[in-house]
Design an enzyme around this catalytic site. Structure first.
Site, mmCIF file in Angstrom:
data_model
loop_
_atom_site.group_PDB
_atom_site.id
_atom_site.type_symbol
_atom_site.label_atom_id
_atom_site.label_comp_id
_atom_site.label_asym_id
_atom_site.label_seq_id
_atom_site.Cartn_x
_atom_site.Cartn_y
_atom_site.Cartn_z
ATOM 1 N N CYS C 2 47.448 13.538 7.590
ATOM 2 C CA CYS C 2 47.369 12.092 7.654
ATOM 3 C C CYS C 2 48.782 11.591 7.854
ATOM 4 C CB CYS C 2 46.827 11.509 6.344
ATOM 5 S SG CYS C 2 45.141 12.008 5.976
ATOM 6 N N GLY C 28 46.414 11.578 12.741
ATOM 7 C CA GLY C 28 45.066 11.220 12.332
ATOM 8 C C GLY C 28 44.485 10.157 13.223
ATOM 9 N N ASN C 103 49.485 11.029 1.965
ATOM 10 C CA ASN C 103 49.256 12.147 2.863
ATOM 11 C C ASN C 103 49.341 13.422 2.052
ATOM 12 O OD1 ASN C 103 49.215 14.040 4.919
ATOM 13 N ND2 ASN C 103 51.396 13.814 5.372
ATOM 14 N N GLY C 104 48.292 14.239 2.112
ATOM 15 C CA GLY C 104 48.318 15.491 1.361
ATOM 16 C C GLY C 104 46.928 15.872 0.923
ATOM 17 N N CYS C 246 55.750 22.770 4.391
ATOM 18 C CA CYS C 246 54.720 23.346 5.251
ATOM 19 C C CYS C 246 55.335 23.713 6.604
ATOM 20 C CB CYS C 246 53.597 22.334 5.466
ATOM 21 S SG CYS C 246 52.389 22.916 6.669
ATOM 22 N N TYR C 252 53.497 22.890 14.574
ATOM 23 C CA TYR C 252 52.388 22.266 15.263
ATOM 24 C C TYR C 252 52.200 20.778 15.002
ATOM 25 C CZ TYR C 252 47.486 21.209 16.270
ATOM 26 O OH TYR C 252 46.337 20.637 16.715
ATOM 27 N N CYS C 393 44.311 26.620 3.904
ATOM 28 C CA CYS C 393 45.330 25.765 3.300
ATOM 29 C C CYS C 393 44.661 24.780 2.356
ATOM 30 C CB CYS C 393 46.083 24.994 4.386
ATOM 31 S SG CYS C 393 47.282 23.828 3.701
ATOM 32 N N CYS C 443 56.371 27.183 2.442
ATOM 33 C CA CYS C 443 55.111 27.739 1.977
ATOM 34 C C CYS C 443 54.603 28.729 3.021
ATOM 35 C CB CYS C 443 54.106 26.597 1.818
ATOM 36 S SG CYS C 443 52.446 27.119 1.357
ATOM 37 N N CYS C 446 49.261 30.347 4.015
ATOM 38 C CA CYS C 446 48.222 30.599 5.018
ATOM 39 C C CYS C 446 48.441 31.945 5.717
ATOM 40 C CB CYS C 446 48.135 29.449 6.014
ATOM 41 S SG CYS C 446 49.670 29.090 6.882
#
Lengths: 454, 454, 454, 454
Positions: C2, C28, C103-104, C246, C252, C393, C443, C446
């Protein structure tokens, strides 16, 4: 059934036209439209929907100009798309532009359109308004006729009903077919604005100084120089020597507060009720109940003549428009329930005179009589304010095929049985002729099949 | 003014709820909504607009479930946004979910909301339905009360008017405040479905086997096991020993075909008309004319008693909704013209008894009397079917501030002068008490300022 | 995924917020919203749709105020309805009001919501923004904490990713979770306005004087007195001593012109391409082609390092949004065809290095490799700018269940075979660590399943 | 600029046509439309809006038939209303019906329309598609020509650009003006369906077996019997012996993956870049940056030839469509900022070669050069992939009046100064002629004023 409006020489022309259309909304709820000109360009807006939805304030403000013509449409000819709604517009590069709205129906539409197509005139809709417009434009632009000449040419060749308003960028014209099938009134507003409409109620809302009816075959030209009336001899353009006003404008279509064909609509309706009552001298009953709202004045007339009390015994839901929710198994007959409810604790043991204006298919009356009986009515005497409708109309009313007209298929007694009423009487043609001042000036084709125009 | 509906145990619950809301559309045209559950999830749809616009067939088909509750809203508390419309929904992760619709108004809203907020309960709207819902949810979830216990707790603390329906995923509850301010009826449909609504007409459209009124302080639980009625003693929850039904439900709000507070609405209205007429024994007049549609039955009652003929002398445009086009200089008074037109060629020289249900601000009646005089009426005698409205209502009716109530500011003679009527009479409180069976059970706060709940 | 925005102290706050949201539209496209306050009331607008559709000029003009917060939503938690979109608002009668955008994703959402519900706090949506808001409001209103104290309390108890902006009627607060999962930047505009956004590009469009990143566990308060930063020690609120940015924001999600986590996104991407190329020292090929647009810079980096020419060999249709027309039998694979087309007459006999940022399900790459082969490519060497995505994730990215992640289910060779590529290489975790300045601060859950927050 | 599509003999004709229009969306975003026939009736849908908005799945399902023609519109002639969008339809009562979509512009529109109006053919729009349609219908219906004969007649009299598809209820025709101004390709799909489109990319999305270009003055008839090509000698219909393809289809309009006028668009663009670079043999620079997306391949060509690295140094927001928010005082130059952002921390001290396809008004480039300088670029060398545009186009491109063309008003040096670039070079006409295979077949009117058709 449709309604038209025209406003000339007012800087709020679109506002006034919208008010007039709004007062004629009962003549057509499917689509509406308006063409407005400021002398340079013609701006057109037409959509599916009600006047108050299509012409919101912010949209009206975009329709600048001092001449406006408009239309509300109840679908007769052509399918239900935006392309079939009115007004229609033709703009020519060489100069003039034209916009037109019409109420009525053209009997020889196919023949005329094929003829025009053979001359190179093509069509974007199957609506009769476009036919009238292109007929006129062709005769003006190609045949070099003056506009009033082209309208007279139209009166010679176009068979059917038309109460029509046409505007160019500078002049407005309105005219009515030689039989005077549909009503059409015009008047002057307090500030000098000229206005024309299908029904006088659309002028009432604009506070007119005076209102007149357009004579059959009459052509009125409105320009900066004022009003000019071309009173053609209607007999030059028709096969009989009388008008053919549509009696159903009195009985059903027009608003009761309209003045059509030289008479007050509500008075004709009350007279019809009175005539029905005279024929029931011996009938014992407790209450007169109309199918609202169209039959209210017929029932009032019946009550006055008979002395039997009037009651608004059926309550109509005015939010309904068309039937809202389609029938499901769980809820029987709810299409009539959505529209009408009976007064509770009222009918028990009562002998009811139920008054309606006409019977077309008979399905709604069948359900209403059933509702009253269920509510406890001991007798239901059904009285109809018009003769048996046995034939289809080709002059602007959306009647179904004759096979779907119950009076075309069944006898009086069979109809009574179908509706479930204890007795059933229609107004006779002879009685009907007593309800209006000049009965010879009315069309009776839907009752007797005597079509004035083939 | 709002309307509610609840349907239990029908696989077309949303369809039936929409039909019911449609029959209650007169109670609120601003927004409407519905919450439907299939036992697993609650689906919510609420929007600004009319029932037939918001709940088109394709939208109804998306609202799957066997329980549906709904609402039509006329704005009272809270501004006009989607967030203030009903139903309200609370879903808890721990299990139960709740949806609620209510008609009424909460007097101690501020106090209760502050209290709930101090307990950690927060609000997404300023609508009283959300308050009722969260009050109940808090007492059920936090205080571990059963739902009916929470509703009783609500009756102890919430002051004001509420006719409310609540549903969980499996059970439906409905209840009414201890004073019985607003009407509320329930019934069983022919197929076993249970239904509840603000007005009995919303059940009529669903073809009920039987219909009853919910008693003041009554709580009804509907589950798979059937109906369970908790008939609380209303006096335990109120400061006086009588009900406080809203007399204006009879006079104005409810549909004439509704049955409220043990009486037929149309009969109360006719009785009021009759009482007004008895007081006019010496008045000479030619016709009785109602301001349609709310005053039709009062005028009919007057006509029957007095023997003076009834006439639908004002024609109402049913497409109007709110006033359509805002006033411009060119068209004077057109807001009333958009709504009403006089019968033409009718009033000349006539002595008219004009009947209306009530006077709030007086501006519309001022214009209508003016219209009749312009149309030629020689005398206009204004008769009002309720006492002078001098005080604001806090129980669900959207009356303006007292300073805007003409009867709060002017004397009878001043009001007569303002309206332009030749004579003016209101129904007296004493007469009003004769129009209903149990006058002691009605609220008269708007007439005399005796508020049953502060 | 988001995006958020906050604007403080600008009379065109809503306009600026809309511009910022527009620059974050890639984060978004499902719904967007804005809450604006003028110090007295909070006005909320949120809808399904794109920023330029929901916030047309006339709508923005209705959102008056000097503080605005906004949100664009890509659905993660909660179903796709207007009620799940952000911002969320709580207004209390006792005084303060609050609006929040975040956002999260909250890992312990269920547990926290159940706890709050047990305290009497109820929810109207299943969106994590509402949870954060009510958590704070509860602690401020019920527990009497200052807002910054409530946010610290939130940092203690709420597990997961959140870059959040909160406003009252007078002050704006923004804060970031202790791991710094998602980016968040703020800055001062040339006229003194303060602004905060998910990505720096949303500030760029507002012409900032300076831009900084909010530190993990940082809380910034903006009031009339200016900016106050509460730099909490992030380690007090987390179980490890490093950030957990992230990495996919670099690879991306973020726009290439954003500056996140202390680095230029496009430079990280070019570095990744360069690292991939170094590992291909012996690979003979004719052209490097990106899957546009996300892989453009990775492919440019590869081309620069390898000397193999870069070509925009796949053309993307930017009108596509989501796949437009659903697959029919007649048109095979058209979902990928709607999005991508190959350069014609280009691939014949060419050895192609095809570069993509990641592989999730693998279906699109399968089709693209097929397209290139059909177009004549003699070899397709697939190079992926991230390690194998084997785990879901829980911190804000909408990855599918592990079973649907191709790298969770298949070996490298099986994936190569499925895609149809001649060779396939992923970026290794070791290489990835060379592409950023502080690899320990990212992190990698993933890729390796080491979730920093359970 | 517009795009057309035609699909013959496929039961999902409307679906395929929508896919094709979607691939041509770049040729017109204002309105789109489709006419579909099942052999009996023609169904028309046209609206303002994007293809994916106007032709949602449920709308496509209502467009049943095996022949579909469609159109996307970028406004050239006629104002922006639904009435000016395409396709146009003529239905005749006598039998045949016709629908037509065209891309191009008619130079002698006024003269032809006046002539047709003088023959009685009237118009509902000012769109050139309606003119072409009625010209053909008139000659078929009135002059009794076969359709291909009418099209040949059209080629004799209609001056200008047209790539046109026409359908009756049973046959589809498509044809191209004798100069071949606009591209037009057709092909056979794998299942035997025939398709025609403005650009080959619209066929690519439909997976064709083969694709060909329609020759200038070519007429193709598609019927149940298959394809019939009437290859007229173009010279019979034109004043010069060469084609006049629009070079801007290569430079700017067409998608880079299209194949127009016998060449791959992207290759022409790369060649242009290469030619620009050859002319800059001595220029020292650090990076080549395109104005995305139209100039990407020109910049790639420049980079390849010069060896100077290519970088996507300007990031375009693909959600922008038209400029979203109108300029306010608070945000300077935001119309260009809404569209483009610079790569941050990239330009400092760099010598930049900025490549654009053309200069029309010059305002956007002025702002972009400014952005790069602000971002730290030490030099900006502006290179333009076309000659100076000094004259307006009358063949389908929406160029402004000559006075608004900067190259018509200013010298090269003045333009350079206005843009703020350090150096400025245009592609020369001589260079341009090297970028295509048959330079004599291209129109150069906008560069040198040599209009092939007056």
């Amino acid at each position: 059934m449709c309604g038209i409006i025209g406003i000339f020489n007012n800087e709020d022309a679109a506002q006034l036209a919208a008010l007039g259309l709004f007062a004629e909304q009962h003549r057509g709820q499917e689509s509406c439209g308006m063409a407005v000109t400021d002398g340079n360009t013609i701006t057109l807006r037409k959509r599916m929907g009600l006047v108050k939805e299509v012409f919101r304030q912010e949209k009206l403000e975009q329709l600048q100009g001092h001449i406006a013509i408009g239309h509300v449409r109840y679908p007769t000819r052509g399918s239900s798309t935006q392309f079939n709604s009115q007004p229609h517009v033709v703009e020519t590069l060489s100069g003039p532009s034209y916009a037109l709205s019409s109420n009525g129906d053209i009997v020889n539409y196919q023949e005329l359109r094929k003829h025009l197509e053979s001359l190179g005139v093509y069509f974007g809709s199957t609506n009769d308004g476009e036919l009238l417009l292109k007929f006129i434009v062709y005769h003006v632009e190609k045949e070099r006729m003056p506009i009033t000449g082209a309208i007279r040419e139209l009166m010679k060749h176009v068979k059917g009903a038309y109460s029509t308003v046409l505007t160019t960028k500078t002049k407005m014209y309105f005219f009515r077919d030689p039989y005077g099938f549909r009503p059409m009134s015009y008047g002057e507003l307090s500030d000098g604005t000229m206005a024309v409409a299908s029904e006088s109620v659309a002028l009432d809302i604009l506070k007119p100084n005076w209102v007149k009816e357009v004579p059959p075959a009459g052509i009125v030209t409105v320009s900066d120089k004022g009003l000019h009336i071309t009173e053609n001899n209607a007999n030059d353009y028709r096969s009989i020597e009388h008008n053919r006003h549509c009696i159903f404008e009195h009985i059903y279509f027009s608003r009761p507060d309209s003045f059509n064909f030289g008479q007050n609509v509500y008075k004709v309706r009350m007279k019809i009720g009175s005539l029905l009552a005279r024929d029931d001298a011996d009938l014992q009953a407790d209450v007169v109940v109309p199918v609202p709202d169209s039959s209210n004045f017929i029932a009032l007339g019946y009550s006055r003549e008979s002395g039997i009390p009037f009651q608004l015994g059926l309550i109509r839901n005015h939010y309904v428009g068309r039937t809202f929710i389609k029938p499901q198994q769980t809820v029987r007959d709810e299409s009539v329930s959505q529209k009408f409810n009976v007064l509770p604790n009222f009918y028990e043991g009562k002998r009811v005179i139920l008054v309606d204006d006409s019977i077309v298919r008979g399905t709604t009356l069948h359900k209403i009589v059933h509702l009253l009986k269920e509510a406890g009515a001991s007798e239901v005497h059904l009285r109809i304010g018009s003769p048996m409708v046995k034939y289809s109309c080709y002059y602007g009313i959306d009647t179904p095929d004759p096979q779907k007209l119950i009076a075309n298929q069944k006898s009086l007694e069979e109809i009574r049985e179908y509706t479930g009423a204890d007795t059933l009487k229609y107004l006779s043609l002879e009685q009907l002729s007593k309800s209006v001042h000049h009965p010879e000036d009315y069309c009776s084709a839907c009752f007797d099949g005597h079509y004035p125009v083939k």
